[in-house]
Write an enzyme that holds these catalytic residues in place. Structure first.
Site, mmCIF file in Angstrom:
data_model
loop_
_atom_site.group_PDB
_atom_site.id
_atom_site.type_symbol
_atom_site.label_atom_id
_atom_site.label_comp_id
_atom_site.label_asym_id
_atom_site.label_seq_id
_atom_site.Cartn_x
_atom_site.Cartn_y
_atom_site.Cartn_z
ATOM 1 C CG ASP A 131 -4.796 -6.864 13.056
ATOM 2 O OD1 ASP A 131 -5.591 -6.330 12.261
ATOM 3 O OD2 ASP A 131 -3.941 -7.703 12.696
ATOM 4 C CB CYS A 185 5.625 9.034 1.219
ATOM 5 S SG CYS A 185 5.160 7.713 2.357
ATOM 6 C CB CYS A 188 10.310 7.971 -1.121
ATOM 7 S SG CYS A 188 11.066 6.372 -0.729
ATOM 8 C CB CYS A 191 7.525 0.811 0.069
ATOM 9 S SG CYS A 191 6.346 2.075 -0.462
ATOM 10 C CB CYS A 195 6.122 -4.993 -3.695
ATOM 11 S SG CYS A 195 4.845 -6.277 -3.636
ATOM 12 C CB CYS A 211 -0.082 -8.728 -0.573
ATOM 13 S SG CYS A 211 0.830 -8.390 0.940
ATOM 14 C CB CYS A 238 6.277 -10.457 2.574
ATOM 15 S SG CYS A 238 7.491 -9.668 1.490
ATOM 16 C CB CYS A 241 6.651 -2.987 1.147
ATOM 17 S SG CYS A 241 5.455 -3.498 2.402
ATOM 18 C CB CYS A 245 10.264 2.482 4.992
ATOM 19 S SG CYS A 245 9.741 4.152 5.476
#
Length: 312
Positions: A131, A185, A188, A191, A195, A211, A238, A241, A245
């Site tokens: 990252d 997914c 669904c 998520c 939020c 966000c 946060c 979301c 899941c």
């Protein structure tokens, strides 16, 4: 039967503590480049100007490591069963930042994995990222079979749910690629509904400007007034979301001790944090990803959380 080179690399990755590992070819088509271009055109990156500056590299790994042929994607489970205190007067820090800085946990092991590859493949060159560089790590992880990019734009693993931290080894070695993961997914939308600020503007698209992870970490200015109440007691990141899941129902706790939370990150006292000096902040979060927010940014988020706590 002797192991193939790719199998040896995966075996070494598991030995180093990575739970998930897969390989993709860097020369394959990259439709996500168009998705990135459109996302940037909408201005959804907010103040993250480096994403515009490095867009070309993000779309072409060969600009990051000339001659790259393969990308080894790894994932480390960071889920812990630590329960934070969300009561009156306490802030909330995202799960990934409650323990030791994940860059520190993953980076040294990735360097060892890269060194292993370079020893096994004559004249190969490798480069690692956690990252920290212009790599579309979620897209490569999906291509390597680690999971799929969910409607919240994060990787979802059928085995580890939302709780994988990712890293990559770019290498000039030609490795056997894995089959990409399929999107599971379905219909669904949990998520999206979870939020608190409506930042998921449409499935698979997140407007960072709304966000809370962006607003409490990356943004340098004040949190927009209309979004402050939705921030609640979140002072760094946060997880809403992610926690929504369904693939997290069977999440297993990480065996990595570095991810266990500590008192300052599990039960942060808002008033005590508000009184911290810059030096005390640096000391308290010396080994934590929380430093990313900077002292000024963290104090801003703490002040918003205190206001929300008073009006609750």
């Amino acid at each position: 039967m002797s192991m193939t080179l790719t199998e040896q690399i995966k075996d070494e990755a598991h030995r180093l503590g990575f739970q998930a590992v897969g390989v993709s070819r860097s020369t394959s088509a990259r439709p996500e480049a168009g998705h990135l271009k459109e996302w940037l055109a909408r201005g959804y990156q907010g103040e993250m100007t480096w994403m515009v500056r490095t867009a070309g590299k993000r779309s072409s790994p060969a600009l990051v490591l000339p001659g790259v042929r393969s990308i080894v994607s790894v994932g480390m489970n960071y889920y812990t069963e630590d329960e934070p205190n969300d009561g009156h007067g306490h802030g909330r820090i995202a799960r990934y930042a409650r323990g030791k800085d994940y860059h520190r946990v993953l980076a040294d092991r990735l360097e060892l994995l890269a060194a292993f590859i370079d020893r096994e493949v004559l004249d190969s060159r490798s480069r690692v990222y956690v990252d920290t560089g212009p790599i579309m790590e979620k897209a490569w992880a999906q291509r390597a079979g680690l999971g799929w990019i969910g409607k919240h734009s994060n990787l979802v693993s059928g085995q580890y749910g939302s709780w994988l931290l990712l890293g990559e080894v770019l290498t000039t070695a030609a490795l056997e690629p894995d089959a990409p993961a399929h999107d599971l997914c379905g219909s669904c939308t949990l998520c999206i509904r979870a939020c608190p600020t409506g930042a998921i503007s449409e499935p698979y698209v997140v407007d960072a400007r709304r966000c809370l992870s962006y607003l409490t970490i990356e943004q340098k200015g004040r949190i927009p007034k209309e979004l402050q109440a939705a921030a609640g007691n979140r002072i760094f990141g946060c997880d809403d979301c992610l926690e929504a899941c369904p693939y997290n129902r069977h999440a297993t706790a990480s065996s990595e001790p570095g991810f266990r939370g500590s008192a300052p990150t599990l039960n942060p006292d808002l008033q005590a944090l508000a009184q911290q000096t810059a030096k005390e902040f640096q000391t308290a979060f010396r080994m934590s990803a929380v430093r990313r927010a900077t002292y000024e940014g963290f104090q801003r988020s703490v002040a918003v959380a205190i206001d929300n706590d008073r009006s609750a």
